[in-house]
Design an enzyme around this catalytic site. Sequence first.
Site, PDB file in Angstrom:
ATOM      1  CG  HIS A 462       8.091   5.160  -2.254  1.00  0.00           C
ATOM      2  ND1 HIS A 462       9.058   5.539  -3.033  1.00  0.00           N
ATOM      3  CD2 HIS A 462       8.239   5.971  -1.183  1.00  0.00           C
ATOM      4  CE1 HIS A 462       9.811   6.443  -2.210  1.00  0.00           C
ATOM      5  NE2 HIS A 462       9.283   6.577  -1.204  1.00  0.00           N
TER       6      HIS A 462
HETATM    7  C1  LIG Z   1       8.685   4.672   6.427  1.00  0.00           C
HETATM    8  C2  LIG Z   1       8.272   5.472   5.369  1.00  0.00           C
HETATM    9  C3  LIG Z   1       9.419   6.299   4.679  1.00  0.00           C
HETATM   10  C4  LIG Z   1       8.868   7.165   3.629  1.00  0.00           C
HETATM   11  N1  LIG Z   1       9.702   8.051   3.178  1.00  0.00           N
HETATM   12  C5  LIG Z   1       9.272   8.939   2.292  1.00  0.00           C
HETATM   13  C6  LIG Z   1      10.030  10.073   1.894  1.00  0.00           C
HETATM   14  O1  LIG Z   1      10.857  10.426   2.393  1.00  0.00           O
HETATM   15  N2  LIG Z   1       9.793  10.953   0.794  1.00  0.00           N
HETATM   16  C7  LIG Z   1       8.302  10.628   0.337  1.00  0.00           C
HETATM   17  O2  LIG Z   1       8.061  11.561  -0.818  1.00  0.00           O
HETATM   18  N3  LIG Z   1       7.514   9.474   0.555  1.00  0.00           N
HETATM   19  C8  LIG Z   1       7.931   8.893   1.539  1.00  0.00           C
HETATM   20  N4  LIG Z   1       7.223   7.589   1.917  1.00  0.00           N
HETATM   21  C9  LIG Z   1       6.074   7.211   1.352  1.00  0.00           C
HETATM   22  C10 LIG Z   1       4.670   8.603   1.486  1.00  0.00           C
HETATM   23  O3  LIG Z   1       4.787   8.901   3.141  1.00  0.00           O
HETATM   24  C11 LIG Z   1       3.275   7.763   1.238  1.00  0.00           C
HETATM   25  O4  LIG Z   1       3.431   7.402  -0.149  1.00  0.00           O
HETATM   26  C12 LIG Z   1       2.260   8.683   1.495  1.00  0.00           C
HETATM   27  O5  LIG Z   1       2.409   9.140   2.922  1.00  0.00           O
HETATM   28  C13 LIG Z   1       1.078   7.866   1.024  1.00  0.00           C
HETATM   29  O6  LIG Z   1      -0.043   8.757   1.329  1.00  0.00           O
HETATM   30  P1  LIG Z   1      -1.546   8.159   1.486  1.00  0.00           P
HETATM   31  O7  LIG Z   1      -2.367   9.315   1.881  1.00  0.00           O
HETATM   32  O8  LIG Z   1      -1.834   7.423   0.432  1.00  0.00           O
HETATM   33  O9  LIG Z   1      -1.374   6.996   2.765  1.00  0.00           O
HETATM   34  P2  LIG Z   1      -1.129   7.286   4.075  1.00  0.00           P
HETATM   35  O10 LIG Z   1      -0.404   8.557   4.329  1.00  0.00           O
HETATM   36  O11 LIG Z   1      -0.619   5.944   4.561  1.00  0.00           O
HETATM   37  O12 LIG Z   1      -2.648   7.334   4.875  1.00  0.00           O
HETATM   38  C14 LIG Z   1      -3.590   6.374   5.127  1.00  0.00           C
HETATM   39  C15 LIG Z   1      -4.282   6.940   6.317  1.00  0.00           C
HETATM   40  O13 LIG Z   1      -5.412   5.832   6.428  1.00  0.00           O
HETATM   41  C16 LIG Z   1      -5.655   5.372   7.692  1.00  0.00           C
HETATM   42  N5  LIG Z   1      -6.497   4.107   7.372  1.00  0.00           N
HETATM   43  C17 LIG Z   1      -5.901   2.929   6.820  1.00  0.00           C
HETATM   44  N6  LIG Z   1      -7.067   2.059   6.977  1.00  0.00           N
HETATM   45  C18 LIG Z   1      -8.036   2.881   7.752  1.00  0.00           C
HETATM   46  C19 LIG Z   1      -9.268   2.528   8.111  1.00  0.00           C
HETATM   47  N7  LIG Z   1      -9.999   1.143   7.687  1.00  0.00           N
HETATM   48  N8  LIG Z   1      -9.996   3.239   9.105  1.00  0.00           N
HETATM   49  C20 LIG Z   1      -9.589   4.260   9.361  1.00  0.00           C
HETATM   50  N9  LIG Z   1      -8.386   4.830   8.996  1.00  0.00           N
HETATM   51  C21 LIG Z   1      -7.646   3.928   8.181  1.00  0.00           C
HETATM   52  C22 LIG Z   1      -4.018   5.246   8.202  1.00  0.00           C
HETATM   53  O14 LIG Z   1      -3.916   5.011   9.598  1.00  0.00           O
HETATM   54  C23 LIG Z   1      -3.306   6.505   7.570  1.00  0.00           C
HETATM   55  O15 LIG Z   1      -3.414   7.429   8.292  1.00  0.00           O
HETATM   56  C24 LIG Z   1       7.693   6.890   3.190  1.00  0.00           C
HETATM   57  C25 LIG Z   1       6.675   6.029   3.836  1.00  0.00           C
HETATM   58  C26 LIG Z   1       7.150   5.326   5.121  1.00  0.00           C
HETATM   59  C27 LIG Z   1       5.841   4.583   5.472  1.00  0.00           C
END
Ligand SMILES: Cc1cc2nc3c(=O)[nH]c(=O)nc-3n(C[C@H](O)[C@H](O)[C@H](O)COP(=O)(O)OP(=O)(O)OC[C@H]3O[C@@H](n4cnc5c(N)ncnc54)[C@H](O)[C@@H]3O)c2cc1C
Length: 530
Positions: A462
Amino acid sequence: MSAHDYVIVGAGSAGCVLANRLSEDPTCRVLLIEAGGKDRSPNIKIPAAFPNQFHTKLDWDYSTDPEPFVDQRRMYVPRGKSLGGSSSMNAMLYVRGRPLDYELWQAQGAPGWGWDDVLPYFMKSENNARGASEFHGAGGPVEVAEQRSPRRICRDILEACVAAGIPRAVDYNGPEQDGVAPFQVFQKNGQRWSTADAYLRPAMRRGNLEVVTGALVQNLELDGDRVTGVRYARGKRTEIARADREVVLCAGALGSPQLLMLSGIGHPDELRAAGVQPRHELPGVGRNLQDHPFITALYEVSDTDTLYQADKPKHLLEWGLRRSGKLTSTVAEVNAFVRTRPGLPAADIQFHMGAAYFDDHGAEEFDGHAIVLGPVLVSPKARGQVWLNSGDPADKVRLVTNSLSEPEDMQSMVAGLRLAREIAASDPLRSKIVREIKPGPDATEDADLEADIRQRLMLLYHPCGTCRMSDSEELAVVDSQLRVHGLQGLRVADASIMPIVPGGNTNAPTIMIAEKAADLIREHAPVPAG
Ligand SMILES: Cc1cc2nc3c(=O)[nH]c(=O)nc-3n(C[C@H](O)[C@H](O)[C@H](O)COP(=O)(O)OP(=O)(O)OC[C@H]3O[C@@H](n4cnc5c(N)ncnc54)[C@H](O)[C@@H]3O)c2cc1C
């Protein structure tokens, strides 16, 4: 060069929401750029298979620097790298955090982000299996389901929690979080339901949304203090995508600060040290990193309805034919929020409990049936940081969480392990326990448990807080409209803007942030440049 109104970087939990909401207006041209590829892998679709994604091409596969308070160990930080981002890799547990968390966000300079403000966005996103109510939505894009085929022993775990004095929770996503209950999950008919499923695929039919995969955004393009687009590499080609209205960074808690820093936005000395010419001083970029530390208490059990050998052909067949059985499990099936000492304003520990052996992120194997009772520190006091390793966009960032830097945090973790033992010693679970595997019967003193915690502590996936939102705090990166301080045409909308990690898992809060960001952007849509 291509031209769009909005360029969204990252098709993760937040980016897919924004791609959908911003392209609802047919006059808006939206470009979504994602570094990863398509999300077709069975390890994405089959719920219990999510750890199979670790250290593969679906994972950014980060590690921290040696952590000063956990025996100088590097801690593993997986991040999803495909359509859906981490919502295509996560454990699918639907948890919002408590009202108090959002009141604290608001109190720290984020007006409009209190519980009453954010609740409508949680509800808007949701299609909860329990139907619409004062606290839940029906008809939204996000499927929130009850577990399809829970393990039998998980009922015993739940009852043992009650016997150990933890009350049953009616709805841990409502006004009162404390207590024990089965997790609700991001699934539809026994299959993962990522934000790519919920938001992106339905929007991809629209002619005004373009999605580019396999494209690494390298930096922002600036004209004075105005962000005009992004530069990205796809294969051997480098392209510039122009944003006539705004660029929205949704690259996650590690990716978004990295892109700001690669563009010269951050602490000038730190940028120079990485070989990047400073362009806009914003010393908070990359600071305030938070994550939830967790430890597992592991027990061998006599019950055979566990996830041991769940990858056998008969279970795959059952999932393939009926989308039911062991493979629908999210590993953690039972949730409990508890206060381990009097006087706390809210729970300090969240238990993730399930019918599996889970240590070292699932990498360590155990030949037999086991359960896990995993205490997670809900409100860590530690703050860490993300830095550039170098000015090369393909280089991973460095990070450190400083987990367990504060004695109170360790105190809660020790109390969590002791409570796990009480649960294991309570009926009806007690009769199913064969032995405690970890921490193990020899760990009786607080010092033994502390040593075990330092050796085995993991991060619960997280990371957040690295582009902190506030109108008033000194180290804020975005304001309460999610606009980057001092720049035009740039917002950040993902887990990085969280001022404080919510008391619970972070996927639902990230979706909420993106839903609200879409409204903020549409309400204040600037006149296109040029
Ligand atoms: C293994 C795991 C288990 C988890 N379990 C849970 C759970 O059960 N319940 C829950 O609520 N949360 C859970 N989480 C946490 C939750 O999934 C994250 O907090 C949430 O997905 C974050 O969303 P985000 O949009 O900030 O980032 P992300 O969903 O990580 O999205 C970022 C995106 O940007 C892309 N990206 C990054 N840099 C670049 C770049 N330079 N150029 C182009 N693209 C790029 C990445 O590839 C990715 O697709 C878990 C996370 C993981 C990894």
